[in-house]
Scaffold this motif. Structure first.
Motif, short mmCIF file in Angstrom:
data_model
loop_
_atom_site.label_atom_id
_atom_site.label_comp_id
_atom_site.label_asym_id
_atom_site.label_seq_id
_atom_site.Cartn_x
_atom_site.Cartn_y
_atom_site.Cartn_z
N PHE A 122 4.04 34.61 26.09
CA PHE A 122 5.13 33.80 27.08
C PHE A 122 6.59 33.59 26.19
CE2 PHE A 122 1.94 33.10 30.08
CZ PHE A 122 2.65 33.09 31.17
N ASN A 123 6.24 33.25 24.82
CA ASN A 123 7.27 33.08 24.10
C ASN A 123 8.13 34.12 23.59
OD1 ASN A 123 8.47 30.74 22.20
ND2 ASN A 123 7.92 32.01 20.62
N LYS A 124 7.39 35.19 23.89
CA LYS A 124 8.29 36.61 23.56
C LYS A 124 9.38 36.89 24.89
CE LYS A 124 7.08 40.23 21.80
NZ LYS A 124 6.17 41.52 21.36
N ALA A 125 8.98 36.50 25.94
CA ALA A 125 9.52 37.06 27.23
C ALA A 125 10.60 36.12 27.51
CB ALA A 125 8.52 36.97 28.33
N ASP A 126 11.57 36.72 28.30
CA ASP A 126 12.79 35.84 28.65
C ASP A 126 12.64 35.70 30.43
OD1 ASP A 126 14.15 35.44 26.27
OD2 ASP A 126 14.70 37.57 26.22
N PHE A 127 12.52 34.58 31.01
CA PHE A 127 12.56 34.27 32.41
C PHE A 127 13.55 34.74 32.92
CE2 PHE A 127 13.25 31.58 35.95
CZ PHE A 127 11.93 31.94 36.66
N THR A 128 13.51 35.59 33.95
CA THR A 128 14.46 35.64 35.31
C THR A 128 13.64 35.90 36.68
OG1 THR A 128 14.05 38.12 35.05
CG2 THR A 128 15.64 37.46 33.45
N GLY A 137 9.84 36.50 37.26
CA GLY A 137 8.95 35.58 37.83
C GLY A 137 8.33 36.01 39.12
N VAL A 138 9.08 36.81 40.09
CA VAL A 138 8.53 37.19 41.13
C VAL A 138 7.37 38.25 41.09
CG1 VAL A 138 8.88 38.56 43.53
CG2 VAL A 138 10.42 36.66 42.82
N SER A 144 0.10 40.89 30.61
CA SER A 144 -1.16 40.83 30.24
C SER A 144 -1.98 39.22 30.41
CB SER A 144 -1.36 41.20 28.77
OG SER A 144 -2.55 41.07 28.36
N MET A 145 -0.76 38.23 30.51
CA MET A 145 -1.48 37.13 30.46
C MET A 145 -1.85 36.72 32.21
SD MET A 145 -2.01 36.00 27.43
CE MET A 145 -2.20 37.54 27.12
N MET A 146 -1.05 37.33 32.82
CA MET A 146 -1.17 37.16 34.07
C MET A 146 -2.78 37.58 34.56
SD MET A 146 1.16 35.43 35.97
CE MET A 146 1.04 34.30 34.66
N PHE A 153 8.13 25.85 28.76
CA PHE A 153 8.85 26.72 27.85
C PHE A 153 9.47 28.05 28.28
CE2 PHE A 153 5.80 24.39 25.13
CZ PHE A 153 6.61 23.56 24.16
N PHE A 154 8.71 28.75 29.12
CA PHE A 154 8.92 30.19 29.70
C PHE A 154 10.10 29.74 30.71
CE2 PHE A 154 7.88 33.53 32.83
CZ PHE A 154 8.49 34.57 32.10
N PHE A 155 9.79 28.72 31.47
CA PHE A 155 10.99 28.73 32.70
C PHE A 155 12.42 28.11 32.04
CE2 PHE A 155 7.10 27.79 35.66
CZ PHE A 155 7.28 29.30 36.25
N THR A 156 12.17 27.16 31.03
CA THR A 156 13.51 26.69 30.73
C THR A 156 13.92 27.66 29.70
OG1 THR A 156 12.21 25.30 29.07
CG2 THR A 156 12.56 24.40 30.96
N GLY A 157 13.41 28.62 29.20
CA GLY A 157 14.27 29.38 28.15
C GLY A 157 14.02 28.99 26.76
#
Length: 315
Positions: free
Chosen positions: A55-61, A65-66, A134-136, A180-184
């Protein structure tokens, strides 16, 4: 052919990690009774760290999210369907024979995390989102693993509970990761030296999942008769369904649904991974079906050096 070569090399390297575990048992530096302890370290320490890492690697959009919700819904549904089908097929024989219970879950559960993350990162090096997909997958598999799968292995309905759904390593580690993921907000040196050191710790522990997973397999391989890997039809059946039929059915479904391309191929690669190491981990922790589960995981992992690269040709 690039995906074929990359996958072949990665699977070969992963299998090499099993050699030290095999040797440690054979020279009696580690006792077979300690294998369950390694499994607990893998499930309760390294896997949560891998979740935070991903999750720390990915950037939320909003789009990502969808797609993650779509991914979680589809993979949970198809796993339930496959487990349900084989539960109905074998239900009359399950009561007196744990092998049929292990076969039922081994047809479906995939090594989507311990082997899936490094494999996805190698095949799709330019996409930071593949690990979070993968985490999902692992979340879905863990929710089923700590409840339905545990109930099937033990034939005890006490595992089907809200408490088991909420209080398990996968759910808790994702609950910690999501804010952390949602807030960036990144756990990295960009936000302070201390967080940089925390990031290093998380990355190291997370990347230990594959070596420890394979070490455990090597240890278990050293405790069994090698012939037992090949003399039971259930093992061939579970591996064939898990590593060929299951991913092809999922790919067909995703193609019909016309989902996002990255989502589709990430799910396909993870479904193509060998029989999940957690099948063995659950058996070790629950104390039932350790030998047959180890055989299925080992046979699946050994044969994945053929099945995974061939599946990768479809990408």
């Amino acid at each position: 052919m690039t995906e074929f070569k990359t996958t072949l090399i990665m699977v070969g390297i992963m299998l090499a990690y099993a050699v030290p575990g095999f040797i440690l048992i054979k020279v009696k530096a580690v006792k077979s009774d300690h294998i369950a302890s390694f499994s607990k370290v893998l499930l309760f320490v390294c896997q949560p760290a891998l979740t935070l890492y991903s999750f720390n690697k990915a950037d939320f959009t909003k789009e990502l999210g969808v797609n993650l919700l779509i991914f979680l819904g589809i993979i949970t549904l198809v796993q339930l369907i496959f487990i349900g089908v084989f539960y109905l097929i074998f239900r009359k024989k399950m009561a007196g024979d744990v092998r049929y219970r292990i076969t039922t879950i081994s047809t479906t559960l995939s090594n989507c995390s311990f082997l899936g993350v490094p494999l996805l990162e190698a095949i799709f090096p330019d996409s930071p989102n593949v690990a979070v997909y993968s985490m999902m997958y692992f979340l879905s598999m863990s929710l089923l693993g700590w409840t339905l799968v545990s109930a099937i292995i033990t034939r005890d309905k006490k595992y089907i509970s809200v408490k088991k759904i909420i209080l398990n390593p996968a759910t808790l580690s994702i609950a910690v990761s999501l804010p952390f993921f949602f807030t960036g907000f990144k756990i990295s040196s960009d936000n302070g030296q201390l967080l940089g050191q925390v990031e290093n710790m998380i990355n190291i522990l997370g990347k230990m999942t594959t070596p420890i997973c394979m070490l455990v397999m090597g240890m278990r391989l050293a405790t069994i008769k090698f012939k037992s890997l090949f003399n039971n039809w259930m093992q061939y059946f579970a591996v064939a369904i898990n590593q060929v039929v299951f991913p092809l059915c999922v790919l067909g479904l995703l193609t019909l649904l016309r989902v996002d391309e990255e989502l589709k191929w990430c799910m396909f690669v993870m479904c193509s991974c060998p029989v999940a190491a957690v099948v063995q981990n659950y058996a070790e922790i629950l104390g039932e079906g350790q030998d047959i589960s180890a055989n299925m995981v080992l046979l699946g992992t050994l044969t994945s050096i053929v099945t995974l690269p061939l599946m990768a040709l479809l990408i």
